[in-house]
Design an enzyme around this catalytic site. Structure first.
Site, PDB file in Angstrom:
ATOM      1  N   LEU A  31       0.822  -1.207   0.000  1.00  0.00           N
ATOM      2  CA  LEU A  31       0.000   0.000   0.000  1.00  0.00           C
ATOM      3  C   LEU A  31       0.864   1.268   0.000  1.00  0.00           C
ATOM      4  O   LEU A  31       1.950   1.287   0.568  1.00  0.00           O
ATOM      5  CB  LEU A  31      -0.933  -0.011   1.218  1.00  0.00           C
ATOM      6  CG  LEU A  31      -1.850  -1.240   1.356  1.00  0.00           C
ATOM      7  CD1 LEU A  31      -2.796  -1.069   2.536  1.00  0.00           C
ATOM      8  CD2 LEU A  31      -2.632  -1.518   0.078  1.00  0.00           C
ATOM      9  N   ALA A  33       0.554   5.932  -0.977  1.00  0.00           N
ATOM     10  CA  ALA A  33      -0.296   7.127  -0.823  1.00  0.00           C
ATOM     11  C   ALA A  33      -1.547   7.058  -1.704  1.00  0.00           C
ATOM     12  O   ALA A  33      -2.596   7.606  -1.341  1.00  0.00           O
ATOM     13  CB  ALA A  33       0.512   8.370  -1.161  1.00  0.00           C
ATOM     14  N   HIS A  35      -3.241   4.293  -2.388  1.00  0.00           N
ATOM     15  CA  HIS A  35      -4.197   3.463  -1.647  1.00  0.00           C
ATOM     16  C   HIS A  35      -4.810   4.245  -0.487  1.00  0.00           C
ATOM     17  O   HIS A  35      -5.985   4.078  -0.167  1.00  0.00           O
ATOM     18  CB  HIS A  35      -3.505   2.203  -1.088  1.00  0.00           C
ATOM     19  CG  HIS A  35      -3.098   1.216  -2.149  1.00  0.00           C
ATOM     20  ND1 HIS A  35      -1.797   0.975  -2.471  1.00  0.00           N
ATOM     21  CD2 HIS A  35      -3.839   0.410  -2.940  1.00  0.00           C
ATOM     22  CE1 HIS A  35      -1.738   0.059  -3.423  1.00  0.00           C
ATOM     23  NE2 HIS A  35      -2.960  -0.301  -3.729  1.00  0.00           N
ATOM     24  N   GLN A  62      -3.763 -13.231 -11.743  1.00  0.00           N
ATOM     25  CA  GLN A  62      -3.770 -12.111 -12.688  1.00  0.00           C
ATOM     26  C   GLN A  62      -2.383 -11.755 -13.207  1.00  0.00           C
ATOM     27  O   GLN A  62      -2.226 -10.796 -13.953  1.00  0.00           O
ATOM     28  CB  GLN A  62      -4.439 -10.888 -12.064  1.00  0.00           C
ATOM     29  CG  GLN A  62      -3.643 -10.190 -10.967  1.00  0.00           C
ATOM     30  CD  GLN A  62      -4.450  -9.084 -10.304  1.00  0.00           C
ATOM     31  OE1 GLN A  62      -5.399  -9.327  -9.573  1.00  0.00           O
ATOM     32  NE2 GLN A  62      -4.107  -7.837 -10.597  1.00  0.00           N
ATOM     33  N   GLY A 148      -8.835   2.585  -7.882  1.00  0.00           N
ATOM     34  CA  GLY A 148      -8.085   3.734  -8.392  1.00  0.00           C
ATOM     35  C   GLY A 148      -8.299   3.889  -9.892  1.00  0.00           C
ATOM     36  O   GLY A 148      -8.393   2.910 -10.614  1.00  0.00           O
ATOM     37  N   LYS A 149      -8.343   5.166 -10.332  1.00  0.00           N
ATOM     38  CA  LYS A 149      -8.471   5.413 -11.776  1.00  0.00           C
ATOM     39  C   LYS A 149      -7.129   5.261 -12.489  1.00  0.00           C
ATOM     40  O   LYS A 149      -7.056   5.396 -13.700  1.00  0.00           O
ATOM     41  CB  LYS A 149      -9.010   6.820 -12.011  1.00  0.00           C
ATOM     42  CG  LYS A 149     -10.482   6.967 -11.727  1.00  0.00           C
ATOM     43  CD  LYS A 149     -10.968   8.303 -12.239  1.00  0.00           C
ATOM     44  CE  LYS A 149     -12.428   8.490 -11.923  1.00  0.00           C
ATOM     45  NZ  LYS A 149     -12.879   9.854 -12.209  1.00  0.00           N
ATOM     46  N   ASP A 151      -5.572   2.536 -12.845  1.00  0.00           N
ATOM     47  CA  ASP A 151      -5.828   1.358 -13.680  1.00  0.00           C
ATOM     48  C   ASP A 151      -7.179   1.568 -14.354  1.00  0.00           C
ATOM     49  O   ASP A 151      -8.174   0.908 -14.037  1.00  0.00           O
ATOM     50  CB  ASP A 151      -5.828   0.101 -12.802  1.00  0.00           C
ATOM     51  CG  ASP A 151      -4.478  -0.117 -12.153  1.00  0.00           C
ATOM     52  OD1 ASP A 151      -3.483  -0.181 -12.877  1.00  0.00           O
ATOM     53  OD2 ASP A 151      -4.417  -0.189 -10.907  1.00  0.00           O
TER      54      ASP A 151
HETATM   55  O1  PAF Z   1      -5.682  -3.086  -8.786  1.00  0.00           O
HETATM   56  C1  PAF Z   1      -5.289  -4.030  -8.067  1.00  0.00           C
HETATM   57  O2  PAF Z   1      -4.540  -3.839  -7.109  1.00  0.00           O
HETATM   58  C2  PAF Z   1      -5.752  -5.454  -8.391  1.00  0.00           C
HETATM   59  O3  PAF Z   1      -5.856  -5.645  -9.758  1.00  0.00           O
HETATM   60  C3  PAF Z   1      -7.065  -5.842  -7.691  1.00  0.00           C
HETATM   61  C4  PAF Z   1      -8.225  -4.987  -8.163  1.00  0.00           C
HETATM   62  C5  PAF Z   1      -6.889  -5.676  -6.182  1.00  0.00           C
HETATM   63  C6  PAF Z   1      -7.394  -7.290  -7.982  1.00  0.00           C
HETATM   64  O4  PAF Z   1      -6.399  -8.150  -7.528  1.00  0.00           O
END
Ligand code: PAF
Length: 284
Positions: A31, A33, A35, A62, A148-149, A151
């Site tokens: 985590l 700033a 987050h 992922q 968060g935007k 991503d």
């Molecule tokens: O953006 C992220 O940190 C990840 O893709 C998420 C949404 C937590 C899924 O693992």
């Protein structure tokens, strides 16, 4: 704050917030700033009476690259402290074995918005994101979730998942948090060498120049060429993509924007072994 590891413990920790506003912030830990902004938004949405749940799970499904997973930053003690400081009620940190059955065989896949950009470059990535987020939605049953935007493609895909699979959850997007020099804050920044870190802010500078060039009348192709040239001039980088896409459909812009259409100039760039993404809204 209660820290829980199993699904059973999570269910028990959620009993007292039944019927109240419950806001989920899914994360992969490490985590920062950015987050902290998500957590603050979640606390605001939940109010004093509601419940803020954070999941911190480094989701192996992922990752399209084993080395990336192996070297993903982790500092669980700092994460716990940040969650405490931001008024989180429940922190869920499952193990991969707790999250997934060894013979799992379900997929959750979005098939349109995920075709380009990171979806094209990281096969299976968004299916892995959708799978884990849908599982978290089922486990936590939040009223709201915060992402968060930074991503931006991920957020669009998750909005589509919520819409198409009828999750009764409101998604909230929090603007990109940047350092004073413009660098978008990301867990992966921790993997940059001091030299790479000093060069990385040039990415956003290139995006801003591209957006200005487009606003001043350059074509889509000229804008992409301009941004590509600026990035190629950054020592030690390799472009993964530089693209302009519609902000709603994530399709390449081709001829340009229609009047009033929102669009994004988006990049993914390797700094050595570290892949950074960023984007800017464009219009004229
Ligand atoms: O953006 C992220 O940190 C990840 O893709 C998420 C949404 C937590 C899924 O693992």
């Amino acid at each position: 704050m209660r820290r829980v590891i199993t699904k059973r413990e999570l269910r028990a920790a959620l009993v007292s917030s039944k019927g109240k506003r419950r806001v989920l912030v899914p994360t992969m830990g490490a985590l920062h700033a950015g987050h902290a902004e998500l957590l603050r938004r979640a606390r605001d949405l939940a109010g004093e009476d509601g419940c803020v749940v954070v999941s911190a799970f480094l989701n192996p499904v992922q990752f399209d690259n084993a080395e990336d997973l192996k070297t993903y930053p982790q500092h669980w003690e700092d994460d716990i402290q940040l969650c405490e400081d931001c008024g989180v009620d429940v922190l869920f940190t499952p193990t991969p074995q707790e999250m997934y059955c060894a013979d799992r065989s379900m997929v959750v896949e979005e098939t349109k918005l995920s075709r380009g950009l990171c979806g094209a470059k990281r096969p299976g990535h968004f299916a892995g994101v959708c799978l884990v987020v849908s599982k978290l939605f089922n486990m936590v049953q939040p009223t709201d979730a915060v992402f968060g935007k930074k991503d931006i493609q991920q957020l669009a895909i998750l909005r589509r998942m919520v819409r198409d699979l009828d999750y009764p959850i409101t998604l909230h997007g929090v603007p990109v948090v940047r350092e004073a020099n413009g660098l978008a804050i990301s867990s992966r920044n921790e993997k940059l060498s001091p030299e790479q870190r000093s060069q990385a802010p040039k990415l956003y500078a290139a995006l801003k120049q591209g957006a200005a060039a487009y606003a001043a009348g350059k074509s889509v192709q000229e804008t992409i060429a301009c941004v590509s040239q600026l990035i190629e001039a950054i020592p030690g980088t390799r472009i993964d993509y530089v693209e302009m896409v519609g902000a709603e459909n994530f399709e390449p812009l081709g001829a340009g924007l229609h009047e009033g259409q929102a669009a994004l100039l988006a990049v993914a760039v390797w700094f050595g072994e570290v892949r950074l993404i960023d984007h800017i809204e464009v219009s004229r």
